[in-house]
Structures are given as structure tokens and as C-alpha cells.
Design a protein around this motif. Structure first.
Motif, PDB file in Angstrom:
ATOM      1  N   ALA A 173       0.923  -1.191   0.106  1.00  0.00           N
ATOM      2  CA  ALA A 173      -0.140   0.085  -0.158  1.00  0.00           C
ATOM      3  C   ALA A 173       0.756   1.356  -0.211  1.00  0.00           C
ATOM      4  N   ARG A 174       2.028   1.112   0.782  1.00  0.00           N
ATOM      5  CA  ARG A 174       3.040   2.418   0.630  1.00  0.00           C
ATOM      6  C   ARG A 174       3.722   2.650  -0.467  1.00  0.00           C
ATOM      7  N   VAL A 175       3.951   1.301  -1.251  1.00  0.00           N
ATOM      8  CA  VAL A 175       4.700   1.490  -2.506  1.00  0.00           C
ATOM      9  C   VAL A 175       4.074   2.064  -3.742  1.00  0.00           C
ATOM     10  N   PHE A 176       2.559   1.596  -3.500  1.00  0.00           N
ATOM     11  CA  PHE A 176       1.623   1.935  -4.805  1.00  0.00           C
ATOM     12  C   PHE A 176       0.364   2.579  -3.920  1.00  0.00           C
ATOM     13  N   PRO A 177       0.799   3.802  -3.527  1.00  0.00           N
ATOM     14  CA  PRO A 177      -0.316   4.527  -2.553  1.00  0.00           C
ATOM     15  C   PRO A 177      -1.562   5.025  -3.540  1.00  0.00           C
ATOM     16  N   LYS A 178      -1.642   5.060  -4.836  1.00  0.00           N
ATOM     17  CA  LYS A 178      -2.650   5.314  -5.773  1.00  0.00           C
ATOM     18  C   LYS A 178      -3.499   4.500  -6.279  1.00  0.00           C
ATOM     19  N   LEU A 179      -3.108   3.116  -6.003  1.00  0.00           N
ATOM     20  CA  LEU A 179      -3.919   2.060  -6.501  1.00  0.00           C
ATOM     21  C   LEU A 179      -5.234   2.088  -6.330  1.00  0.00           C
ATOM     22  N   HIS A 180      -6.045   1.477  -6.967  1.00  0.00           N
ATOM     23  CA  HIS A 180      -7.650   1.304  -6.765  1.00  0.00           C
ATOM     24  C   HIS A 180      -8.278   0.063  -6.635  1.00  0.00           C
ATOM     25  N   PHE A 181      -7.529  -0.648  -5.810  1.00  0.00           N
ATOM     26  CA  PHE A 181      -8.062  -1.950  -5.627  1.00  0.00           C
ATOM     27  C   PHE A 181      -7.514  -2.568  -4.125  1.00  0.00           C
ATOM     28  N   MET A 182      -8.345  -3.325  -3.739  1.00  0.00           N
ATOM     29  CA  MET A 182      -8.138  -3.973  -2.042  1.00  0.00           C
ATOM     30  C   MET A 182      -8.199  -5.382  -2.090  1.00  0.00           C
ATOM     31  N   PRO A 183      -7.011  -5.898  -1.415  1.00  0.00           N
ATOM     32  CA  PRO A 183      -7.212  -7.513  -1.512  1.00  0.00           C
ATOM     33  C   PRO A 183      -8.166  -7.902  -0.225  1.00  0.00           C
ATOM     34  N   ILE A 184      -9.063  -8.707  -0.564  1.00  0.00           N
ATOM     35  CA  ILE A 184     -10.027  -9.250   0.198  1.00  0.00           C
ATOM     36  C   ILE A 184      -9.917 -10.659   0.775  1.00  0.00           C
ATOM     37  N   GLN A 413     -21.198   4.426  -3.566  1.00  0.00           N
ATOM     38  CA  GLN A 413     -21.890   5.717  -3.013  1.00  0.00           C
ATOM     39  C   GLN A 413     -22.461   6.644  -4.283  1.00  0.00           C
ATOM     40  N   ASP A 414     -23.715   6.738  -4.207  1.00  0.00           N
ATOM     41  CA  ASP A 414     -24.248   7.466  -5.349  1.00  0.00           C
ATOM     42  C   ASP A 414     -23.989   6.998  -6.973  1.00  0.00           C
ATOM     43  N   GLY A 415     -23.818   5.599  -6.806  1.00  0.00           N
ATOM     44  CA  GLY A 415     -23.379   4.951  -8.191  1.00  0.00           C
ATOM     45  C   GLY A 415     -22.017   4.617  -8.360  1.00  0.00           C
ATOM     46  N   ASN A 416     -21.083   5.470  -7.600  1.00  0.00           N
ATOM     47  CA  ASN A 416     -19.712   5.456  -7.833  1.00  0.00           C
ATOM     48  C   ASN A 416     -18.881   4.582  -7.040  1.00  0.00           C
ATOM     49  N   GLY A 417     -18.132   3.560  -7.745  1.00  0.00           N
ATOM     50  CA  GLY A 417     -17.305   2.409  -6.908  1.00  0.00           C
ATOM     51  C   GLY A 417     -16.351   3.121  -6.127  1.00  0.00           C
ATOM     52  N   ILE A 418     -15.886   3.156  -4.674  1.00  0.00           N
ATOM     53  CA  ILE A 418     -14.633   3.555  -3.991  1.00  0.00           C
ATOM     54  C   ILE A 418     -14.231   2.732  -3.029  1.00  0.00           C
ATOM     55  N   ILE A 419     -12.860   2.378  -3.213  1.00  0.00           N
ATOM     56  CA  ILE A 419     -12.046   1.737  -2.382  1.00  0.00           C
ATOM     57  C   ILE A 419     -11.999   2.338  -1.186  1.00  0.00           C
ATOM     58  N   ALA A 420     -12.592   1.945  -0.246  1.00  0.00           N
ATOM     59  CA  ALA A 420     -12.742   2.662   0.873  1.00  0.00           C
ATOM     60  C   ALA A 420     -11.782   2.249   2.145  1.00  0.00           C
ATOM     61  N   LEU A 421     -10.887   3.255   2.521  1.00  0.00           N
ATOM     62  CA  LEU A 421      -9.964   2.981   3.374  1.00  0.00           C
ATOM     63  C   LEU A 421     -10.238   3.268   4.945  1.00  0.00           C
ATOM     64  N   GLY A 422      -9.361   3.261   5.751  1.00  0.00           N
ATOM     65  CA  GLY A 422      -9.847   3.489   7.260  1.00  0.00           C
ATOM     66  C   GLY A 422     -10.412   4.612   7.664  1.00  0.00           C
ATOM     67  N   ASP A 423     -10.118   5.828   6.905  1.00  0.00           N
ATOM     68  CA  ASP A 423     -10.849   7.224   7.198  1.00  0.00           C
ATOM     69  C   ASP A 423     -12.142   7.416   6.526  1.00  0.00           C
ATOM     70  N   PHE A 424     -12.731   6.293   5.916  1.00  0.00           N
ATOM     71  CA  PHE A 424     -13.691   6.608   4.916  1.00  0.00           C
ATOM     72  C   PHE A 424     -15.285   6.548   6.060  1.00  0.00           C
ATOM     73  N   LYS A 425     -16.007   7.404   5.531  1.00  0.00           N
ATOM     74  CA  LYS A 425     -17.229   7.566   6.674  1.00  0.00           C
ATOM     75  C   LYS A 425     -18.403   6.904   5.549  1.00  0.00           C
ATOM     76  N   ILE A 426     -18.941   6.082   6.687  1.00  0.00           N
ATOM     77  CA  ILE A 426     -20.334   5.132   5.749  1.00  0.00           C
ATOM     78  C   ILE A 426     -21.253   5.833   6.016  1.00  0.00           C
ATOM     79  N   THR A 427     -22.137   6.200   5.134  1.00  0.00           N
ATOM     80  CA  THR A 427     -23.311   7.016   5.619  1.00  0.00           C
ATOM     81  C   THR A 427     -24.743   6.090   4.721  1.00  0.00           C
ATOM     82  N   GLN A 428     -25.849   6.719   5.379  1.00  0.00           N
ATOM     83  CA  GLN A 428     -27.225   6.073   4.756  1.00  0.00           C
ATOM     84  C   GLN A 428     -27.280   5.774   3.522  1.00  0.00           C
ATOM     85  N   GLY A 429     -27.781   4.860   2.738  1.00  0.00           N
ATOM     86  CA  GLY A 429     -27.865   4.626   1.325  1.00  0.00           C
ATOM     87  C   GLY A 429     -26.572   3.870   0.588  1.00  0.00           C
ATOM     88  N   ASP A 430     -25.391   4.064   1.417  1.00  0.00           N
ATOM     89  CA  ASP A 430     -24.088   3.347   0.593  1.00  0.00           C
ATOM     90  C   ASP A 430     -24.293   1.980   0.732  1.00  0.00           C
TER      91      ASP A 430
END
Length: 449
Positions: A173-184, A413-430
Motif C-alpha cells: 500500500a505504501r509502495v503503490f499509494p494511488k492504487l484502486h484495489f483492495m485484497p479481500i 456511493q451514489d453509483g460510484n465505486g470507491i475503494i474505502a480505506l480506514g478514514d472513510f465515513k459510511i453513510t445511509q444508502g451506501d
């Protein structure tokens, strides 16, 4: 939940087996004594011999107290009639298995919900859709789309050349900080254990790793895993089964060049009438000379969907020996999944598993809008809608008391896919995509109730 399943065939038995592991109250109905005897001796469920469309049989099954009735017999008519009767007799929700997809296409003309049928599933259509997804993401061996591709799950076996092999997740994550994926989820080669990756999890060569990504992230994953996106244009399909027909029809509609091999002469003629844009060949697809005569080597993908799993596997191995980019085999035996990567076939698909995945989300608590089980991994991916009174509403991810055996892969959120990290706030409808092991499911469900 009290669940009634009509039909002890492959789909019905597999579904009853999965649901019984969840400690659900299951009643399995079938006319065949032999099928019920096997289920009765192998599963902790109640079996009932009789016609599922008989009012007295449904009363015996206590349909009026049931939460869900699932019709998965071989007869489409039986499944539809069962759901109509069950709903009128007090069942809360009904699902019918169909093979004729006209019902799904003509929802505006025929309102099935008014008749008491809440949902239709077609295992064959689900398999054909899965094949299309796999061809679209051709370098990956497993794939699933959430909300028409706002987020995408892909599975890949890590090659030695992948730059994050040998690195911990947090280092990558530090080496590739702008990546848009999450290992699950990941599974080590040669093991049967599923790992939910954490910051200190190390990626190793030949790990089977599942990522949640956005459309932008798919291209990044191609580069970082060392995989090459292969353009698929020429496709050979072995078997004119319902899956074969639907796959050929859908691929032709998207301008693929399709050759379909069918061994039965009469069926081959019927297919040539129904699929004018595909080349239909009457012959035995197990014959290597025939495959070579039909230019197997010039194909980009080979899809084997006959009714025989062994034929599908062996013909895919022949295709792989000719350096075909993508091979997909339809198999009925769940045990074969453990062999797929070791024997060299890109992907195995199973109608029972696809149908069970589709139905399973109805027994999960919270508002689950999508669900899939990872092939050969003991993990589920669930898509929840955040309700006003959900425990996660208004919370920042890192502040959640999330079980270690679960992870949030992304948020729509609002139809947009977001790779949500620790600081992301979850809201109603997400719409929150969660990957978890079975042990974590009860706690996860409570968080989204």
C-alpha cells in the motif's frame, strides 16, 4: 428461518446442504424416494415425499409458517405453480427456478409478483452470464460485478513477477499509494485455508488472491500482477446445452466469432436455425482431429459446456495444450474445484453453486442486495445497503469493531465505486461490499440490520 425446498435434484440438494450448515429449518420435498433417502441420511433436514403442488403436502410442510419457498424441480411449471400456491397459503417469499427466460424479459407484460412469485432464477442464464464476465476479464480466473461494474471482484494466481510478491499488504500500500484495489481474500498454494488479508499478511508466489477494484483499478491489476489483457474475439463452444446456446447467443450479440460443436445431428440443425450468426458444427468434440480441423489453435477461448464434466475437463486440457488463451469448463462435481488450478484449466464453473449463491442472499440478515461465494474458498462476499438505523451508519471504518475474519472491500456511493480505506465515513444508502469467513457472518449481519 423456515425454508421449504421443492426438488431434491442437484440444485435442490446442494442448496439444502449449504442451508443446513447454517442451522436453518429446512424441509425438502420431492416425489422420488431415492433422492430423499440420500438427503435424509446425509443432511440434518426434514424430508417429505410427495407432489410439491399438492395443497395437503404443503400443509404438512407448514407452508403457512415458512419464510421462504424455493421451487427448483426439473419442471418449470411445477416451480411456478408451487410459488403461487405457497404465497396464497401464507409463505413470506418465493423463488422459482426456470429455464425459459422469456418470463424475465417480459416483466412489463406479466407481473409475476401479483401471481405470488417474488423472484425467478435460471442456473443456465447465470452460467452464461458468468462466462461472459470471465471473457471480459480474460486474464483473471474468477470475477463478479457489483452494481453493473461500479465495483468488480477479480481472482488471480500471483505470478513470481508480480511486484508485491514477498511484501506485506501495508508495504504494498505504501509502495503503490494511488492504487484502486483492495485484497479481500487469499489462499496459499497447496492449502485449503482461506485468509482475510490484514496489514501484516505477506503476498506469496502462486497465492490465489481476490481483489475488489473499480474499472480503473482493473487495468492497474493487469500491470501489477504481470497478467496480459488478452483480446478475446474467436470463441469455440463445445456442447449445445442450454448453457451453450445462451452463451453462443449472447456472445454473437456482442460480435464475437462463435463456433459451436454439437454431437447430436438434429440438435445441431435446430441450433443453426436459432443461431444464424454462429457456425454450428455437428461432430464429437472429444475427437482431437475434429478440433484441429476446425482450427482450434486459432481460437482465443474454448468453453466446454456439455452435460459430462469429464468431457469438459479433458477437452479444455486439449485446448490448453494448443496454447488457447482462455479455457472454461462446466462441471457438476464440486470436488473438481480444488483441482482447477493444478490441472491447468483457467476456470471451472458450476450451475449449482451459481444458483445457490443467488438464492443465499435471501437468507442473510440485513438488506443484502448481492452475494457470491468464492470458488474453492470458505468465504462469502456480501453487498449490504446501509439503513438509517444500521450500526455502521455515520461511522468511520477504522472506528468500527469489525471482526478479524472480515474486511470491507469497497463502497458504492451514489453509483460510484470507491475503494474505502480506514478514514472513510459510511453513510445511509451506501452499498458496502464485505468479504468474510462463516465465523464472522452473524456479527457482520448485526452491524447492517
Amino acid at each position: 428461518m423456515k425454508i421449504i425446498i421443492a426438488g431434491a435434484g442437484e440444485v435442490g440438494f446442494h442448496l439444502a446442504k449449504l442451508l443446513s450448515y447454517e442451522s436453518q429449518d429446512i424441509t425438502l420435498i420431492d416425489c422420488a424416494k431415492e433422492s430423499l433417502a440420500y438427503a435424509d441420511s446425509h443432511l440434518d433436514i426434514r424430508v417429505l415425499k410427495g407432489d410439491a403442488t399438492s395443497v395437503s403436502v404443503l400443509q404438512d410442510a407448514q407452508v403457512e409458517k415458512s419464510d421462504l419457498v424455493i421451487g427448483v424441480t426439473a419442471s418449470e411449471t411445477t416451480n411456478l405453480l408451487l410459488c403461487m400456491l405457497a404465497k396464497q397459503m401464507g409463505c413470506k417469499r418465493t423463488i422459482a427456478r426456470i429455464s425459459n427466460t422469456e418470463f424475465k424479459k417480459n416483466k412489463d407484460i406479466v407481473d409475476l409478483k401479483k401471481l405470488g412469485i417474488d423472484e425467478l432464477i435460471s442456473p443456465e442464464e447465470l452460467a452464461a452470464t458468468e462466462i461472459q464476465l470471465l471473457l471480459n476479464q480474460s486474464a483473471f480466473n474468477d470475477t463478479y460485478e457489483f452494481e453493473d461494474g461500479a465495483l468488480i471482484m477479480v481472482g488471480v494466481s500471483l505470478p513470481k513477477s508480480a511486484p508485491f510478491v514477498g511484501k506485506m499488504v501495508k508495504e504494498a500500500a505504501r509502495v503503490f499509494p494511488k492504487l484502486h484495489f483492495m485484497p479481500i481474500a487469499l489462499q496459499r498454494t497447496g492449502t485449503q485455508y482461506t485468509i482475510i488479508p490484514r496489514g501484516d499478511t505477506v503476498f506469496k508466489e502462486e497465492d490465489q488472491v481476490y481483489f475488489i477494484t473499480s474499472k480503473k483499478g482493473v487495468e492497474e491489476l493487469y500491470k501489477l500482477t504481470g497478467m496480459v489483457k488478452k483480446d478475446i474475439k474467436n470463441v469455440m463452444i463445445l456442447g449445445g446445452s442450454k448453457v451453450g446456446f445462451k452463451t453462443a447467443r449472447d456472445l454473437c450479440a456482442k460480435s464475437f466469432n462463435v463456433k459451436l460443436i454439437e454431437s447430436k445431428k438434429e440438435k445441431a440443425f435446430d441450433l443453426s436455425d436459432d443461431l444464424p450468426n454462429a457456425l454450428i458444427i455437428n461432430g464429437d468434440g472429444r475427437n482431437v482431429e475434429l478440433l484441429e480441423e476446425e482450427n482450434l489453435e486459432s481460437m482465443d477461448a474454448f468453453i466446454a459446456v456439455t452435460g459430462n464434466s469429464e468431457t469438459n475437463i479433458m477437452s479444455c486440457l486439449v485446448a490448453k495444450s494448443k496454447h488457447i488463451k482462455k479455457t472454461i469448463a462446466l462441471v457438476e462435481n464440486m470436488d473438481y474445484f480444488q483441482l482447477s488450478h493444478s490441472i491447468g484449466i483457467d476456470t471451472l464453473i458450476n450451475k449449482k453453486l451459481l444458483a445457490a449463491n443467488h438464492i443465499f442472499r435471501h437468507i442473510r440478515k440485513g438488506e443484502v442486495v448481492a452475494m457470491t461465494r468464492l470458488n474453492n474458498l470458505n468465504a462469502e462476499i456480501l453487498e449490504f445497503i446501509v439503513k438509517p438505523d444500521s450500526a455502521v451508519n455515520g461511522k468511520i471504518i477504522k472506528e468500527l469493531d469489525f471482526p478479524r475474519d472480515a474486511t470491507i472491500g469497497g463502497v458504492i456511493q451514489d453509483g460510484n465505486g470507491i475503494i474505502a480505506l480506514g478514514d472513510f465515513k459510511i453513510t445511509q444508502g451506501d452499498r458496502v461490499v464485505v468479504c468474510c469467513l462463516p465465523s464472522a457472518i452473524p456479527k457482520i449481519e448485526k452491524m447492517f440490520l
